[in-house]
Design a protein around this motif. Structure first.
Motif, PDB file in Angstrom:
ATOM      1  N   VAL A 196       0.873  -1.180   0.000  1.00  0.00           N
ATOM      2  CA  VAL A 196       0.000   0.000   0.000  1.00  0.00           C
ATOM      3  C   VAL A 196       0.906   1.225   0.000  1.00  0.00           C
ATOM      4  O   VAL A 196       1.910   1.269   0.716  1.00  0.00           O
ATOM      5  CB  VAL A 196      -0.919   0.033   1.258  1.00  0.00           C
ATOM      6  N   MET A 197       0.551   2.211  -0.821  1.00  0.00           N
ATOM      7  CA  MET A 197       1.327   3.465  -0.865  1.00  0.00           C
ATOM      8  C   MET A 197       0.784   4.418   0.190  1.00  0.00           C
ATOM      9  O   MET A 197      -0.404   4.746   0.175  1.00  0.00           O
ATOM     10  CB  MET A 197       1.167   4.081  -2.263  1.00  0.00           C
ATOM     11  N   LEU A 198       1.648   4.828   1.100  1.00  0.00           N
ATOM     12  CA  LEU A 198       1.197   5.764   2.138  1.00  0.00           C
ATOM     13  C   LEU A 198       1.284   7.214   1.645  1.00  0.00           C
ATOM     14  O   LEU A 198       0.337   7.987   1.797  1.00  0.00           O
ATOM     15  CB  LEU A 198       2.030   5.559   3.411  1.00  0.00           C
ATOM     16  N   LYS A 239       6.044   0.428 -18.784  1.00  0.00           N
ATOM     17  CA  LYS A 239       7.272   1.201 -19.057  1.00  0.00           C
ATOM     18  C   LYS A 239       7.707   2.160 -17.948  1.00  0.00           C
ATOM     19  O   LYS A 239       8.850   2.169 -17.548  1.00  0.00           O
ATOM     20  CB  LYS A 239       7.075   1.993 -20.358  1.00  0.00           C
ATOM     21  N   ASN A 240       6.791   2.993 -17.478  1.00  0.00           N
ATOM     22  CA  ASN A 240       7.199   4.032 -16.529  1.00  0.00           C
ATOM     23  C   ASN A 240       6.999   3.662 -15.075  1.00  0.00           C
ATOM     24  O   ASN A 240       6.450   4.433 -14.307  1.00  0.00           O
ATOM     25  CB  ASN A 240       6.432   5.325 -16.827  1.00  0.00           C
ATOM     26  N   ALA A 241       7.429   2.486 -14.685  1.00  0.00           N
ATOM     27  CA  ALA A 241       7.237   2.069 -13.291  1.00  0.00           C
ATOM     28  C   ALA A 241       8.415   2.561 -12.451  1.00  0.00           C
ATOM     29  O   ALA A 241       9.556   2.522 -12.894  1.00  0.00           O
ATOM     30  CB  ALA A 241       7.145   0.553 -13.227  1.00  0.00           C
ATOM     31  N   SER A 242       8.121   2.993 -11.220  1.00  0.00           N
ATOM     32  CA  SER A 242       9.211   3.487 -10.365  1.00  0.00           C
ATOM     33  C   SER A 242       9.980   2.337  -9.711  1.00  0.00           C
ATOM     34  O   SER A 242      11.137   2.500  -9.342  1.00  0.00           O
ATOM     35  CB  SER A 242       8.638   4.390  -9.265  1.00  0.00           C
ATOM     36  N   ASP A 253      -6.215   1.401 -14.299  1.00  0.00           N
ATOM     37  CA  ASP A 253      -5.149   1.058 -15.233  1.00  0.00           C
ATOM     38  C   ASP A 253      -3.928   1.935 -14.907  1.00  0.00           C
ATOM     39  O   ASP A 253      -3.846   3.091 -15.320  1.00  0.00           O
ATOM     40  CB  ASP A 253      -5.655   1.313 -16.663  1.00  0.00           C
ATOM     41  N   THR A 254      -2.999   1.359 -14.138  1.00  0.00           N
ATOM     42  CA  THR A 254      -1.846   2.134 -13.659  1.00  0.00           C
ATOM     43  C   THR A 254      -1.048   2.744 -14.812  1.00  0.00           C
ATOM     44  O   THR A 254      -0.704   3.936 -14.780  1.00  0.00           O
ATOM     45  CB  THR A 254      -0.920   1.245 -12.787  1.00  0.00           C
ATOM     46  N   SER A 255      -0.766   1.922 -15.839  1.00  0.00           N
ATOM     47  CA  SER A 255       0.046   2.418 -16.973  1.00  0.00           C
ATOM     48  C   SER A 255      -0.615   3.643 -17.594  1.00  0.00           C
ATOM     49  O   SER A 255       0.051   4.636 -17.920  1.00  0.00           O
ATOM     50  CB  SER A 255       0.173   1.363 -18.060  1.00  0.00           C
ATOM     51  N   LEU A 284      -2.740   5.759 -16.181  1.00  0.00           N
ATOM     52  CA  LEU A 284      -2.706   6.907 -15.266  1.00  0.00           C
ATOM     53  C   LEU A 284      -1.314   7.550 -15.260  1.00  0.00           C
ATOM     54  O   LEU A 284      -1.180   8.778 -15.246  1.00  0.00           O
ATOM     55  CB  LEU A 284      -3.106   6.473 -13.855  1.00  0.00           C
ATOM     56  N   VAL A 285      -0.281   6.715 -15.283  1.00  0.00           N
ATOM     57  CA  VAL A 285       1.090   7.244 -15.320  1.00  0.00           C
ATOM     58  C   VAL A 285       1.295   7.998 -16.639  1.00  0.00           C
ATOM     59  O   VAL A 285       1.908   9.073 -16.674  1.00  0.00           O
ATOM     60  CB  VAL A 285       2.118   6.096 -15.130  1.00  0.00           C
ATOM     61  N   GLU A 286       0.749   7.448 -17.717  1.00  0.00           N
ATOM     62  CA  GLU A 286       0.846   8.102 -19.026  1.00  0.00           C
ATOM     63  C   GLU A 286       0.080   9.442 -19.029  1.00  0.00           C
ATOM     64  O   GLU A 286       0.571  10.447 -19.546  1.00  0.00           O
ATOM     65  CB  GLU A 286       0.299   7.148 -20.107  1.00  0.00           C
TER      66      GLU A 286
HETATM   67  C1  MEV Z   1       1.213   3.090  -8.503  1.00  0.00           C
HETATM   68  O1  MEV Z   1       0.995   2.170  -7.467  1.00  0.00           O
HETATM   69  C2  MEV Z   1       2.166   4.159  -8.087  1.00  0.00           C
HETATM   70  C3  MEV Z   1       2.690   5.028  -9.199  1.00  0.00           C
HETATM   71  O2  MEV Z   1       3.563   5.993  -8.588  1.00  0.00           O
HETATM   72  C4  MEV Z   1       3.437   4.243 -10.257  1.00  0.00           C
HETATM   73  C5  MEV Z   1       4.800   3.751  -9.822  1.00  0.00           C
HETATM   74  O3  MEV Z   1       5.383   4.284  -8.871  1.00  0.00           O
HETATM   75  O4  MEV Z   1       5.315   2.832 -10.499  1.00  0.00           O
HETATM   76  C6  MEV Z   1       1.557   5.794  -9.854  1.00  0.00           C
END
Ligand code: MEV
Length: 307
Positions: A20-22, A135-138, A180-182, A184-186
């Protein structure tokens, strides 16, 4: 039992947690830091050597499974056929099922080929595999699944700092639909192309919230942490990754909590609320009345491991 048969029968089973992203989503893609934690729900992968490749999975999207297997093979020049079986209890919630699958497969592939685990190597292979699909995953989700617990992840250096936080009062609610994460990042990337200064200012503001949020979390200062989560949510709304459904859930839940925000890419998936313990029942009621399903979970102190 002959030697070869014994070799073929050998199984490796790994478990890797979801996440989970805080604080800090999206900005982390552009090199800033984020705070995320592993959860006690995840993915179990069983790998055995077989006559030919086989995949049995209860995760509908097999792109990450194939990417993990093939990236491993390429990295170690190991091409023997394997059977991969996957069981997930986090699929479809935006809780990091893809990265957990990838981490669990790479770790189990190393195990079955007798290659000693090194977190740096697992991260390198799993992150490369995830990026071949998205492609743009952190890479923060890969790192969280690998290390477990609460981590600060540096989006630029990919370094992980494990934070001494084994628990804190939170609830996670599922909006009912997968984002759709990809995409949203796009979308954020397009927005940045159109208005670099404004978007970079948002990222810098998010980064300050991550720094301050980390201090508040370590001091158990829930009032401040909740305020930073609410501010982070506002910035995510400015980035355009929230939705009317998310906004409505967050508005309703906000009445009884210290802070609440989306818990990942946005667009759907989950929210995370920093709750007031005495208000827990009211917060669950608020979630449910606004259409979010409470997903009970705790922090997993462990990252990927053999089971
Ligand atoms: C998705 O869970 C989090 C984002 O920052 C994408 C990423 O970090 O790869 C939107």
């Amino acid at each position: 039992m002959g030697k070869n048969t014994r070799k073929r029968c050998k199984k490796f089973r790994t478990w890797a947690p979801g996440k989970v992203m805080l604080l800090g989503e999206h900005a982390v893609v552009y090199g800033y830091s984020c705070l995320s934690f592993a959860i006690d729900k995840g993915v179990t992968v069983t790998i055995s050597k077989e006559e030919s490749d086989r995949i049995t999975s209860d995760v509908a999207d097999t792109r990450f499974t194939i990417a993990a297997r093939e990236t491993f093979r390429h990295y170690f020049s190991q091409h023997s056929p394997v059977s991969i079986s996957i069981k997930s209890d986090i699929s479809g919630f935006g809780l990091g099922s893809s990265s957990a699958v990838t981490v669990a497969i790479v770790s189990a592939m190393m195990g079955i080929h007798g290659i000693p685990w090194s977190f740096d190597t697992i991260f390198e292979i799993a992150y490369q595999a995830v990026k071949s699909v998205q492609k743009n995953a952190s890479g923060y989700d890969v790192a969280t699944s690998l290390y477990g617990g609460m981590i600060e992840f540096n989006g630029e250096t990919k370094k992980v700092k494990q934070l001494p936080v084994s628990t804190f009062p939170f609830l996670v609610g599922f909006t009912g639909y997968k984002a759709d994460t990809s995409q949203l990042v796009e979308d954020v990337s397009q927005k940045r192309k159109a208005n670099k200064e404004a978007v970079d200012t948002i990222f810098a503001d998010i980064s300050r919230l991550v720094d301050n949020g980390k201090k508040a979390l370590l001091q158990k200062d829930w009032v401040s942490l909740g305020k930073y989560m609410n501010e982070n949510q506002q910035l995510l709304e400015h980035l355009g990754v929230s939705t009317p459904v998310l906004d409505a859930i967050i508005k309703r839940v906000k009445e009884s909590v210290f802070g609440v925000k989306i818990a990942g890419a946005g667009g759907g998936d989950c929210i995370i609320a920093l709750i007031k313990k005495k208000e827990k029942k009211n917060t669950i009621k608020a979630m449910e009345e606004s259409g979010a399903k409470n997903l009970p979970m705790t922090i997993s102190p462990k990252g990927v491991h053999l089971i």
